[in-house]
Every structure is written in structure tokens, then in C-alpha cells.
Design an enzyme around this catalytic site. Sequence first.
Site, PDB file in Angstrom:
ATOM      1  N   GLN A 170       0.871  -1.173   0.000  1.00 46.86           N
ATOM      2  CA  GLN A 170       0.000   0.000   0.000  1.00 46.86           C
ATOM      3  C   GLN A 170       0.908   1.222   0.000  1.00 46.86           C
ATOM      4  O   GLN A 170       1.552   1.522   1.004  1.00 46.86           O
ATOM      5  CB  GLN A 170      -0.893  -0.009   1.244  1.00 46.86           C
ATOM      6  CG  GLN A 170      -1.645  -1.332   1.443  1.00 46.86           C
ATOM      7  CD  GLN A 170      -2.879  -1.449   0.570  1.00 46.86           C
ATOM      8  OE1 GLN A 170      -3.787  -0.631   0.633  1.00 46.86           O
ATOM      9  NE2 GLN A 170      -2.911  -2.473  -0.281  1.00 46.86           N
ATOM     10  N   GLY A 212     -11.435   2.646   5.384  1.00 49.35           N
ATOM     11  CA  GLY A 212     -10.608   1.807   4.523  1.00 49.35           C
ATOM     12  C   GLY A 212      -9.745   2.611   3.559  1.00 49.35           C
ATOM     13  O   GLY A 212      -9.903   3.830   3.408  1.00 49.35           O
ATOM     14  N   HIS A 213      -8.902   1.888   2.847  1.00 50.04           N
ATOM     15  CA  HIS A 213      -7.973   2.568   1.929  1.00 50.04           C
ATOM     16  C   HIS A 213      -8.707   3.272   0.785  1.00 50.04           C
ATOM     17  O   HIS A 213      -9.662   2.764   0.240  1.00 50.04           O
ATOM     18  CB  HIS A 213      -6.899   1.638   1.374  1.00 50.04           C
ATOM     19  CG  HIS A 213      -7.360   0.331   0.864  1.00 50.04           C
ATOM     20  ND1 HIS A 213      -6.491  -0.692   0.601  1.00 50.04           N
ATOM     21  CD2 HIS A 213      -8.585  -0.139   0.582  1.00 50.04           C
ATOM     22  CE1 HIS A 213      -7.163  -1.718   0.165  1.00 50.04           C
ATOM     23  NE2 HIS A 213      -8.429  -1.414   0.146  1.00 50.04           N
ATOM     24  N   ASN A 214      -8.207   4.450   0.464  1.00 47.15           N
ATOM     25  CA  ASN A 214      -8.713   5.242  -0.667  1.00 47.15           C
ATOM     26  C   ASN A 214     -10.133   5.747  -0.485  1.00 47.15           C
ATOM     27  O   ASN A 214     -10.753   6.226  -1.433  1.00 47.15           O
ATOM     28  CB  ASN A 214      -8.583   4.463  -1.990  1.00 47.15           C
ATOM     29  CG  ASN A 214      -7.128   4.182  -2.319  1.00 47.15           C
ATOM     30  OD1 ASN A 214      -6.606   3.116  -2.000  1.00 47.15           O
ATOM     31  ND2 ASN A 214      -6.473   5.153  -2.894  1.00 47.15           N
TER      32      ASN A 214
END
Lengths: 348, 348, 348
Positions: free
Chosen positions: C196, C237-239
Site C-alpha cells: 500500500q 478503509g484505503h482510498n
Amino acid sequence: MEISLKELAARLGASLRGDGEIRLTRVAQLTDATPDSLSFLGDPKYRRHLAETHAGAVILTAADAEHAPGAVLVSDNPYLTFARAARILHPRDPVVGGVHPSAVVDPTARIDPSAWIGPLSVVEAEAEIGPGAFVGPSCVIGRGVRIGAESRLVARVTLCEGTVVGARALLHPGAVIGREGFGFAKDGERWERLPQIGRAVLGDDVEIGANTSVDRGAIGDTRIGDGVKLDNHIQIGHNVEIGDNTAIAANTGISGSTRIGRNCTIAGAVGMAGHLEIGDHVHFTGMAMVTRSFPEPGLYSSGIPAMPSAEWRRNVARFRHLDELTRRVKQLEASIKTMKQTTGQGDC
Amino acid sequence: MEISLKELAARLGASLRGDGEIRLTRVAQLTDATPDSLSFLGDPKYRRHLAETHAGAVILTAADAEHAPGAVLVSDNPYLTFARAARILHPRDPVVGGVHPSAVVDPTARIDPSAWIGPLSVVEAEAEIGPGAFVGPSCVIGRGVRIGAESRLVARVTLCEGTVVGARALLHPGAVIGREGFGFAKDGERWERLPQIGRAVLGDDVEIGANTSVDRGAIGDTRIGDGVKLDNHIQIGHNVEIGDNTAIAANTGISGSTRIGRNCTIAGAVGMAGHLEIGDHVHFTGMAMVTRSFPEPGLYSSGIPAMPSAEWRRNVARFRHLDELTRRVKQLEASIKTMKQTTGQGDC
Amino acid sequence: MEISLKELAARLGASLRGDGEIRLTRVAQLTDATPDSLSFLGDPKYRRHLAETHAGAVILTAADAEHAPGAVLVSDNPYLTFARAARILHPRDPVVGGVHPSAVVDPTARIDPSAWIGPLSVVEAEAEIGPGAFVGPSCVIGRGVRIGAESRLVARVTLCEGTVVGARALLHPGAVIGREGFGFAKDGERWERLPQIGRAVLGDDVEIGANTSVDRGAIGDTRIGDGVKLDNHIQIGHNVEIGDNTAIAANTGISGSTRIGRNCTIAGAVGMAGHLEIGDHVHFTGMAMVTRSFPEPGLYSSGIPAMPSAEWRRNVARFRHLDELTRRVKQLEASIKTMKQTTGQGDC
């Protein structure tokens, strides 16, 4: 990190089409890529971006490779190949063995010389830390804990007394492994704690997310299988067992003594009651409420998806009378049947 | 720890049948027990294990004791007696007073000489730590915090400014007590924080799980009664009050200013809205969605248990039209009634 | 802090009715107030307390001010004015620049002389900490992190490598910002981590609750807009992208790549699937299960509120057959229609 496409192809075992001398320095999405970027096409619905990307090279299936304008790495599983390429282009810093002078390490702890103990971490008596392990800043490693080779505790991880972590684990900040679980006996109205004398035992290649908790066993161990991946904010109760390669998304809770099989996927915010048996290859969608065992493979769901509140209020009000409604329908069916018989109408 | 069955019986106040000279060193389940193990039978459905156990002694009710092959401790509440026996056989290390040299303690903090402050913990100004208290590694004890006698902060517990913890508390890693809660005033589209000037006040014999948060009061205090047990990952909002001996399982959230009575049990992943009144002896099952007050004792539930996804999708699609369906049934009932009247059929 | 009502009125820009010489030292609720207290009336349903309060002064709307027995500050938005008054009467300690000797600070970190680094905190290489920032005890500031002016990390906050925090942020204990999110590629039955490489980027005036996690982007960044307020135990969460001034209550989880607009409010324990688009001014009630995009402003809900368990069990059993029930109603309607035609009865 800079690498030629030719060398990258060789390290990935992927076949190369196009100019192998291209120099790559990073991974990127098709739409953001620059000539030094490696990108990939996973989902066919983004195929239109392929013609316009500025990526130096793209990882594609053989079928998609036909249509690519530039250099290509061909892979049966572009996403997996991309993940490996990303690790090559964006490597972790190598672990340099040693103990930061601000760490507090008990003299009876056994720390491999190739492992790193970060600043302001505590390592208690008789802990064992394996080769190449990385213990980041502000971790607490309890008495008798064992950490396998090349495992990585990013920062501020707590491993309570007796916890076992396998090799190549990745543990994120705020994780708490092996605390005494929620076990009490009733003494009249009071709760009396049942000492929790088991351990939390994690296999190899396990990942534990930020602020996730895995309780130790009450008697006997809590067991997390090899390759299990837990996201953030997950609660794993005492004596839970999770089979190899099962993945669980954030905010899920698994109550005590439930056993989950191998290769399951459990989405976010699922709740599982205790003492259940979940088989292999069982999949739950998000917010599923799991109140019974599911021994058979399959996809299971529950919950009511969101809708405009006015509509929801009307439907929920009716749900409170769903049993009554069902009885009314049954009554109607009986009336109709009687009427048909009376008026001489058959069903067919 | 090794103890004779005779001595253990005396310390537990349980009556002994069989050989009092048996030496015990640990507790175990019936199926895993060895001759130096003490076991128990709680749930009658495991009675079949009694004949085959290798346990040196078993804790049983008088009725079950008739059928036991070996030594027995007789108890009206075998699970409670077992919990106490487990604490005798698996005692915690005694707390040795002192301050680890790596701890950072403000000179105005008052720490009882019999209390322990662990490595890399911080104790801020005017904090008071009572006799026999144990502050494990990497805790943060804020300004003016008070911790009662024999309380135990396992590791990495944060007590924010002004928090009060009673006697014999057990606080697990990642717990955050007394942070400023979620209070804002609206300034056009912006949120302006309302300073939170109350405290979090915990009674005696309270337990707080890993990564659980108890916010301080906005004005006035958040109050956790005596004997309250909170599992992991629980959120307690500002000005919540929880009555004595209430137990709450993991992942539950209680919104601000809700008051919960005594002797309640709240299962995992329950959500409660704010400003509710929950009476004494109220019990909620897992994932219950509590949007109104429940002043009366009882067992309450909500949620849709998981089912195969294809089945769930069909039913959920119908739920969106449940109000309409109910109207259609009403319409059918009216039609039937009219038809019966027309055709001369009575309901009875 | 002691201040005259006159001076307070001037600092708040509120008009004063009554004795400006009154000395105030604290804020309080109407029912708990003493003569040195400032109180307010927000909700008209508490107007009856106005006549009996002992508060030295009360913040009121012009309409309510008519009926007040004592000194009044008049405001169009009494709650907002009260929030500002509370900050004046209960100010935070000013930040005194410096680094506690027990902190571990990399020599390449750039710390403004007016910023404070608390005891036992770690600041890694190339981190930048702005003017007036407060880093409380036991924080971990990763490599290359940037913290804006006057931001406050209360205690035990973890900012992973590369995280960016704007000005005037308030981050609570246990928050973990910028950990590597939950991204894996499948390799047969095994999961292989996708590195990531994005960041977590927080705007100005952001607040992050206790034990809340914001994952860094997989590729590209996770973005939290200006003025966003996150309560405790939230998973981002991511993004994910969250628009300005959106507020989210405790225990909510937002899955990867979902985008939420500006000025939304999301209540507690909501779950959102990934890759959704939530518009501006969208509001979700507690425990809503969000499985599709909601681009339009509005109030949305889901879930079944708690009811007595016996009643719930009966209704849930019927829910499993709701699709079948709907078909049965349809069948009844067809039968009735046929019967009416046969017997010559029309619908009207």
C-alpha cells in the site's frame, strides 16, 4: 528503486512484450501512470483506459495483451503479478538487527541478533524473538511470548503473556493479542472472573489489523491458522479457532469457542455468536448476523439494506406484525378455498 | 502452584469426597485433564465425559457427585467454585511496589509505596495511585487521575485527565478512559467543539476490555457502576450511566446520555441510541438495534439472522414492499368480506 | 479562569441583559448551575428549568430572554455561543514548545520550536511538526509525517509513515492513521499482500476519535476533508474520500474506495460497502447497512429495532418466507379477481 522491465520480467517469471530497457520506478493506476510506472488491468471494465495510459509497461492477460499499445508483462493473474511487482519496486527497508537504547528488554529474553527491537518497546522475561523479526516503536512483548522469523510488528502492538506468533506475520498498531478473555462465573448478582490460562497462538503468514484484539483461550488455546488475514477493529473471543487462509474484514466480532474453517471470507461488521461451527469455504456478506452453525460451503447474508427513512419506517412498522400478517393471509386462503368450493370453482 | 485437594477444599469451603492427599497443579477441561488437574462439570450435556476423565478431582453438584468415579469437590455452583479454584492454582504474581526507572512520573503524583508503575509508563501531575495497584508497561495516567487499591492496568492503558478508577479494577490494553466525547455545536456548515469538562468515573470491581473507550462527561460525569464488566471494542459515549453488575459484550456501542440499569446483560455488537432509559434486569441479544427506552425487565432482540444469500435477496426485495403488501392483504380482506356478504356466507 | 459577564459578552459578540459585573468561573447545566456558572437553554422542552436555575447568567435566544429571571446573553444560536463560552471559561493549557527528554526524536525530524513533543513519544526521520502543535505522551510519529500548526495529539496516537495532518486537528488516544490497508491478491488459496503505497491525508480542523483507524491509500491517497469529525472506533478503509464537514459517529466502518460527500452525518455503527458514491448532505441513521450508492441528499435508514424476543422470533421466522408470502398474496388477488368476474362483481 529503479529496475529495467527486462529484469522485472525475469524476477516475476512473466513474459515480456516490447522494450525491455524501459526503466520503472513505481506502480500506478492506468489513469495516473507516468512513463516510469508499471500498471495493470484487472477488471475488464477499465479496458478503455489501456489505450490512453502513460504507463511504461502494463501487466495484462494474454488476451488483453493483443490490444496494448506499449510494453506488456503477460500474466495469467495480473493482479497477483502486480502485487509482487509492487513489492519489488517498493521494498520494505531491510531489517537491521539490534536493540534501540531506549527499549526496555529483560535480560532473560532471547532476541536473535538479526532481529530489531525499536525505540520505547518493552520485552519481558523469557520472550523469544526470531531471526529477522522487526519490533517497531512502543510495542509491549509480554513474558514468554514467541515471535517467529521475519515477523513484523509495525508499532504499538501488544502481545500479552504467552502469546505465540508464527513466521512472517504482519501486526499493525493497536493490535492486542492474548489478553484474558471475557469469562465470568455468576456469584449471586456479582460476576467473578474465571482466570484465563490458555494462550493465543497465531500461525505463519498471519496478518492482524489495527486495533484488532485476539483473546487468549480460557483453558486451551485460541488458534489463528496459517495465512489468516484479519482487518482492523476485529474482536476474536477466547478459544475461537480460525482455519488457514480465512480472511475477515473490519469491525467483525467472533464470540468465544466458535470454530471457522479454512478459506472462508467474512465481510465487514459481521457478528457471530459463540460455540458455532462454520465450515470451509463459507462466505458471509457484510453485517451478517450469524446465530447458528453453517457447516456447508456457500454464501450467506442477512440484514436490511438502507432505504429512504420514510419508506423504512413504514416497512419496519409492518415487520412488527409480520407474524400476524402471515396468519391473516392463511385465513384468507382458507376463506377463498371455502368460497371456491361453495361456488363450485376449482383451482384448475 | 501445587496444592493438596484437602487444602484446596478448605480454602474453597467445599466438601470433599475421596482422597484429600491428591496433589493438584492446574485446572483443565474434563477431556484434557491429567491426574494433577482439577476439572468441573458445568453443563449436564457433558456428563458423559465424567466417566472417562483423567482429572485428579472434579467439582460437581451433590447430585452429579453420586456418579463420579474419583475424588470430588461438592458445590452448589461448580462453575463459580472452579473460577475460585483456578485463581488459587493459577495466581497472579504478587504486586511488588516501586517505579520502573524508565517510567516518567511527575513529582506531584502520589503513588502508594505498595503500587507498581511499569516500564515506559507516564504518570502526570497530581495523579493518585492506591495501595497494591499495578500499572503495567506503557500506560498513560493523565493529570489528576485517581486509581483505587489493587486495581490492575495490564499494559498500554490510557486514563485521560481527571478519570477516577475504583478498587480492584482490571483494565486491558488499548482501553481509553475519559477522552473528550463527541460534542459539537453547528456554526453554519462547520462543527465547533463543545469542551467536555466532566469526568469518567468507574466504580469498584470494574473491568474494561481491550481497545474499549469510555468518554468523559460533557458537563457532569460518565458513570460506570460497581462490578460492571465491559468486553473489548466497546464505545461508551459521554454522560452514559451504567448500573452495578451490568455486563456488556464486545463491539457494542452506547450513545451519549443513555442510562442503563443494574444487572443487565448486553450481548455483542448491540447499538444503542442516545438519551434512552434502560431499566434493571434488561437483556439484549447480539446485534440488537436499540432505538427506544426499555424500562421494563425482559429479553429483547432484533436483526435478521443469516441465511443463504439467494434466499435473503428475495426476501429483502419483498421487505421493501412490506407496507404495500400489508395494504394489499387488507384490501383482500375487505373484498372477501364483501363477497361473503353478497353470496350470503357468514364468517361463522 | 474567572471572567466578568461583561467581558465575556464582549469576547463572544453577544448582547448582554442584566448585571455585567457578575463573575463567572464555569459552565453548567441549568439544573446544576451555581451563581458563578454560565448556562444555556438549547431545547425549548427544558424552558421550565429557566425559572429555577441558580446560574449567574444564561445564554438565550431573544424570544426566550423575555422570560428570564436573571442576567442573559442573547444569541441566535445559544448552543454555539455556549460552546465558545465554555472554551473561554475552560481553556486548554497553552502549548509550551520543547521536547521531553524521554522522547526519542530522529535528528532529521523538523520540529517547530513552539511545538511540544511529550514524554516517551517517538518522532521518526524527516517528520515535520508545525508551530504550536502538541504531541502528547507515548505517540508514534512515523517517517516523513507532517503535522500542521496547532494540531493536538492527546496521547498514544500513531501516525504511520507519510501521513499528513492539517492544522488544528484533534487526535485522540489509540487513533491509528495511515496503516497499510487490507489489500491482497489471491494466489491459489493463499493471500498475497498488495503493498500500500498511498498516504492518509487529513485536512484542517479534523478530529479523530479514540481507537479509530484511517488506512493509507493502496495507490493514491485516502482523503479526509476539512472539518471532518470522526468519533471513536471508526474504520476508514484505503482510498476512502470524505468531504468537508462530514461527521461520523462511533463504531461505523467505511470500506475501501467509497467516496462520501460534504456535510453528511453518519450515525453510529453504520456499515458501508466499498466503491460507493455518497453525495453531499446525505444522512444515515444508526446501524444503517449501506450496500449501494446514495448520490442524492436525504435521510436513509435500515435495520430492525429491538422488540421483545418472543415477538421478534415469530416475526423473523416469517421473514424467511416473505417472498413466498408475497407470492401467496398475489395468488389470492388473482383468485379474488377471477371470482369477482365469475360472480359479476366489479371492483367499483
